[in-house]
Design a protein around this motif. Structure first.
Motif, short mmCIF file in Angstrom:
data_model
loop_
_atom_site.label_atom_id
_atom_site.label_comp_id
_atom_site.label_asym_id
_atom_site.label_seq_id
_atom_site.Cartn_x
_atom_site.Cartn_y
_atom_site.Cartn_z
N TYR A 112 0.83 -1.21 0.00
CA TYR A 112 0.00 0.00 0.00
C TYR A 112 0.87 1.26 0.00
O TYR A 112 0.65 2.19 -0.79
CB TYR A 112 -0.92 -0.02 1.22
N PHE A 113 1.88 1.32 0.86
CA PHE A 113 2.74 2.49 0.92
C PHE A 113 3.58 2.65 -0.34
O PHE A 113 3.85 3.79 -0.76
CB PHE A 113 3.65 2.41 2.15
N ARG A 114 3.98 1.55 -0.97
CA ARG A 114 4.73 1.68 -2.21
C ARG A 114 3.89 2.33 -3.29
O ARG A 114 4.38 3.09 -4.11
CB ARG A 114 5.22 0.29 -2.67
N GLY A 115 2.59 2.04 -3.28
CA GLY A 115 1.71 2.65 -4.28
C GLY A 115 1.47 4.13 -4.05
O GLY A 115 0.97 4.82 -4.94
N LEU A 116 1.81 4.66 -2.88
CA LEU A 116 1.58 6.09 -2.59
C LEU A 116 2.66 6.99 -3.17
O LEU A 116 2.47 8.22 -3.23
CB LEU A 116 1.51 6.30 -1.07
N PHE A 117 3.80 6.39 -3.57
CA PHE A 117 4.92 7.21 -4.03
C PHE A 117 5.26 6.84 -5.47
O PHE A 117 5.00 5.73 -5.94
CB PHE A 117 6.14 6.97 -3.13
N ASP A 118 5.85 7.82 -6.19
CA ASP A 118 6.24 7.58 -7.58
C ASP A 118 7.57 6.83 -7.63
O ASP A 118 8.19 6.57 -6.61
CB ASP A 118 6.31 8.90 -8.35
N GLU A 119 8.00 6.50 -8.85
CA GLU A 119 9.16 5.65 -9.04
C GLU A 119 10.44 6.27 -8.47
O GLU A 119 11.35 5.57 -8.03
CB GLU A 119 9.37 5.36 -10.53
N SER A 120 10.56 7.58 -8.48
CA SER A 120 11.80 8.24 -8.07
C SER A 120 11.92 8.45 -6.57
O SER A 120 12.96 8.87 -6.08
CB SER A 120 11.91 9.60 -8.79
N HIS A 121 10.88 8.19 -5.85
CA HIS A 121 10.89 8.48 -4.40
C HIS A 121 11.62 7.37 -3.64
O HIS A 121 11.48 6.18 -3.94
CB HIS A 121 9.45 8.61 -3.89
N ASP A 122 12.43 7.75 -2.64
CA ASP A 122 13.18 6.77 -1.84
C ASP A 122 12.26 5.87 -1.05
O ASP A 122 12.57 4.68 -0.80
CB ASP A 122 14.13 7.50 -0.89
N ALA A 123 11.11 6.39 -0.61
CA ALA A 123 10.19 5.58 0.20
C ALA A 123 9.64 4.40 -0.61
O ALA A 123 9.38 3.32 -0.05
CB ALA A 123 9.04 6.44 0.71
#
Length: 616
Positions: free
Chosen positions: A426-437
Motif C-alpha cells: 500500500y505504501f509503495r503505491g503512494l509514491f512515484d518511481e523516483s521516491h526513496d520511500a
C-alpha cells in the motif's frame, strides 16, 4: 502390544521344545541301536506319529488362540465405542435439550472412525431410528435372531451381500443406567427438561425416551470391519503352518537319519556324516564364525565371516588369529583365560583387507569330554545395518522434535507476514518511481517474501511429505531443472553436462517434488563453485527396476564432520543459508522409497547419488 511382543518368544519356545523332542527321540533311537531292524522301524514310525500329533496340536492351539484374540479385540472395541456413544448422549442430555439431531450427528462422527462400517440405533424389529449414514434413516436393518431375545452385550460374525465379513455388536441403548447414580441423574434431567419431555414422569422411566414412538427399548448396533483382523490372522496361520511344516520336516528327517544310522551300525561312518552335517550348518550360519585351534591359528571360517572380513578362508587358514582380528584376539584371550565367556561386545575391527566394520564379538572355549580346551570359537555379528538404522532413527527423532517446534513458530509468523506485505504494498503505491520511500517499501516486500519462503520450508520439514505421483519421463524432469539454473551457471563460469540414455527413463514419482530436489542440489553445487567456476555433471541411469541420478560438482567439497550433518535441519555452512534445503531433499527422496548418498572430500568436489524405485 504386549501380546505382539510375547508372540515371537512363544514361537521360539515352541521351536525349542519341539527340537528338544526331536533330539530326545534321536538319542533314544541311538541307545537302542542293538535292536532288530523291525523294532527300529516301529520305533521310528511311532516317533514320527507322536511328533506329527504334537506339532498339529500346537498349531491348532496357536490358531485358536489367534482367533479368540481377534474376536476379543473386536468385542472390546465395539463395547468401548457403544459406551462412548452412550456417554456422549448422557453428557449432551445433561447440558441441553438433547434430541435426535444431536444423536444423529454423534453417530455420523463416530461412524467415520477407522474400521467402523456403520453404527445405528434401531427398534427391536430392525427399523432404523438413527444411523451413521443419514440416507439409511427409516429403512430396515437385518438383525440376528438373538437380537430380540438376548440381553446385554452380544456379538456375531456374518457375511454381507458383497461377500465381506463384518463383526456385529449390539446391546440395548441405555445412555442412563438404572442405578442409584443414574436415578439422581434422571431426577436432575427431569427438572431440566420437564416431566413430560422424555415421555412421562422420569422416575417411571429409568431410561431416556429419545424415541417416544417406540414402546420397547431401542438397540444400538455397531458393525466393524473384520477384514484387517482376518488378514493378520491368516498371515499368522500361514506362519504357523510354515513353522509346523519345518518342524515336521526336521523331526521326520532327524528320525529317518537315526533309522539309517541304526541300520548300518557303522560308528566311523556315522561320525563322518555327523561332522559333515555340522560343518554345513556352521557354514550356512547368517553370522560370522571363526574357529581358532589351541595354537592360536585360524582353523575355520564360514562364508559369513569371509564376507564380513573381506578375506578368504583358504588364505587365512593356519595364520595367527591375532593377524586376522588385530586387537580383538587380545580381548578374547583375556576373557577366556579368566574363565569368562565373551558375550556381544561391540568393537570396531580393522581387517587386513583394509575394511573397517563395527562388530559384535562373542567367544567361548571348545572343551572336550576330559575338560581340556581344544580351541576357541569366535562369533562375529555385522553391526553395519544396525548402526545405519540407529543413525536413521536418531535423524528421524531429531526431525520430529525440530519439526514440532518449527511448525508452531512458522504458523505464528506467517499470519503477520501477510499484513506486513499488504501495508508495504500500500505504501509503495503512494509514491512515484523516483521516491526513496517507494524503494524502501519494495525492500520490505522482498524481505517479507524471503521470510515467507523460509516459513514454507519450515512447514515442509515439520509435516509429512505428501506425494502426487504419476508416470513421468525422468529425463525431461532433469532437462527442465537444468534449464532453470543455466543462466546462473553461465554467470558463474560453470559448465553443465547431462548424460542420459537415449530411450525414455520412465518412473512413478512426484514430478514437482523431484524437480525441487534436483534444483536444491544444483544450486548447492553452483554455490560451491561460485569462486572458481567448474563443472556440474548430471548423470541418469536405469539399472533393472531402479532409477539412478548422480549430481557431481568440482567445487570446494566437504570434510567428514560436515558430511555427517548435511541432512540435519538448520545445518548450513553458508552465511545466508537456512540449512533446510538438503533436509527437504532427504525427506522427498525417502518419501519416494529411495536412497540418497553423498561422497565428498575437501577441494575435490562432491557427488550426490540418488536411487529411486522405478514403480510398476
Amino acid at each position: 502390544m504386549a501380546r505382539q511382543s510375547e508372540e515371537p518368544i512363544r514361537r521360539k519356545a515352541l521351536i525349542h521344545d519341539c527340537n528338544k523332542g526331536v533330539y530326545a527321540a534321536m538319542k533314544l533311537t541311538l541307545e537302542r541301536s542293538s535292536n532288530t531292524s523291525r523294532s527300529g522301524i516301529w520305533v521310528a514310525a511311532g516317533a514320527v506319529l507322536i511328533l506329527i500329533l504334537v506339532v498339529l496340536l500346537l498349531a491348532v492351539r496357536n490358531h485358536r488362540r489367534e482367533v479368540d484374540n481377534a474376536d476379543g479385540l473386536l468385542l472390546a472395541k465395539g463395547d468401548a465405542l457403544l459406551r462412548t456413544i452412550e456417554a456422549g448422549t448422557r453428557a449432551g442430555m445433561l447440558r441441553m435439550r438433547w434430541g435426535r439431531g444431536q444423536l444423529q450427528h454423534l453417530l455420523e462422527e463416530t461412524g467415520r472412525q477407522p474400521g467402523v462400517l456403520f453404527i445405528a440405533i434401531t427398534s427391536p424389529s430392525g427399523r432404523i431410528l438413527a444411523h451413521s449414514d443419514r440416507d439409511a434413516l427409516g429403512l430396515g436393518l437385518r438383525l440376528p435372531r438373538e437380537a430380540k431375545e438376548a440381553k446385554g452385550l452380544r456379538a456375531v460374525q456374518r457375511e454381507e451381500a458383497d461377500g465381506n465379513l463384518t463383526f456385529l455388536v449390539w446391546r440395548e441403548f441405555k445412555p442412563l443406567i438404572a442405578d442409584s447414580r443414574s436415578g439422581r441423574m434422571g431426577e436432575h434431567m427431569g427438572r431440566m427438561h420437564g416431566g413430560d419431555h422424555m415421555g412421562g414422569s422420569w422416575k417411571d422411566k429409568k431410561d431416556h425416551r429419545l424415541f417416544p414412538e417406540e414402546r420397547d427399548k431401542p438397540l444400538i448396533v455397531l458393525a466393524l470391519d473384520r477384514t484387517p483382523y482376518d488378514l493378520v490372522r491368516n498371515r499368522d496361520l500361514r506362519s504357523t503352518l510354515v513353522i509346523s511344516g519345518l518342524l515336521l520336516l526336521l523331526g521326520v528327517g532327524g528320525i529317518a537319519s537315526l533309522f539309517w544310522f541304526q541300520t548300518y551300525r557303522l560308528a566311523k561312518e556315522s561320525l563322518r556324516d555327523t561332522s559333515a552335517m555340522a560343518r554345513e550348518v556352521v557354514t550356512s550360519l547368517p553370522v560370522g564364525l571363526m574357529v581358532v585351534d589351541r595354537d592360536g591359528a585360524v582353523a575355520f571360517m564360514n562364508a559369513a565371516a569371509e564376507e564380513i572380513s573381506g578375506l578368504e578362508s583358504s588364505v587365512v587358514r593356519g595364520k595367527p588369529a591375532a593377524s586376522v582380528l588385530p586387537g580383538l584376539m587380545d580381548t578374547v584371550d583375556t576373557a577366556l583365560n579368566a574363565g569368562n565367556p565373551l558375550h556381544e561386545e561391540e568393537h570396531l575391527c580393522r581387517f587386513p583387507s583394509g575394511r573397517s566394520v563395527p562388530l559384535s564379538i562373542s567367544a567361548s572355549s571348545i572343551v572336550h569330554e576330559d575338560g581340556g580346551s581344544v580351541g576357541r570359537v569366535v562369533i562375529l555379528r555385522d553391526l553395519r545395518e544396525v548402526k545405519r538404522l540407529e543413525k536413521e532413527l536418531r535423524h528421524k527423532e531429531k526431525l520430529a522434535a525440530i519439526g514440532d517446534m518449527a511448525a508452531g513458530v512458522a504458523h505464528e509468523i506467517r499470519n503477520p507476514l501477510s499484513s506486513i506485505k499488504g501495508i508495504a504494498t500500500y505504501f509503495r503505491g503512494l509514491f512515484d518511481e523516483s521516491h526513496d520511500a517507494r524503494e524502501t517499501a519494495g525492500v520490505m516486500i522482498d524481505e517479507v517474501d524471503r521470510l515467507n519462503r523460509a516459513v514454507t520450508e519450515l512447514l515442509t520439514i515439520a509435516g509429512p511429505t505428501r506425494l502426487v505421483t504419476a508416470r513421468h519421463n525422468v529425463g525431461d524432469l532433469v532437462e527442465r531443472a537444468v534449464r532453470l539454473v543455466e543462466a546462473e551457471a553461465d554467470s558463474l563460469g560453470v559448465t553443465v553436462t547431462v548424460e542420459a540414455p537415449e530411450t525414455p527413463v520412465m518412473g512413478i514419482l512426484d514430478a514437482d517434488r523431484l524437480t525441487q530436489s534436483l534444483l536444491n542440489l544444483f544450486l548447492n553445487a553452483l554455490q560451491a563453485m561460485k569462486e572458481t567456476g567448474g563443472r556440474l555433471a548430471v548423470t541418469l541411469e536405469q539399472p533393472p527396476g531402479m532409477i539412478r541420478l548422480s549430481v557431481a560438482d568440482t567445487g570446494c567439497g566437504m570434510d567428514a564432520a560436515t558430511l555427517s550433518s548435511i541432512f540435519d535441519p538448520y545445518f548450513t555452512t553458508k552465511a545466508d543459508g537456512t540449512g533446510l534445503g538438503l533436509a527437504i531433499v532427504h525427506n522427498i527422496i525417502e518419501a519416494h522409497g529411495g536412497t540418497i548418498e553423498v561422497n565428498s572430500r575437501p577441494d575435490q568436489g562432491t557427488r550426490f547419488d540418488i536411487g529411486l524405485p522405478q514403480g510398476d
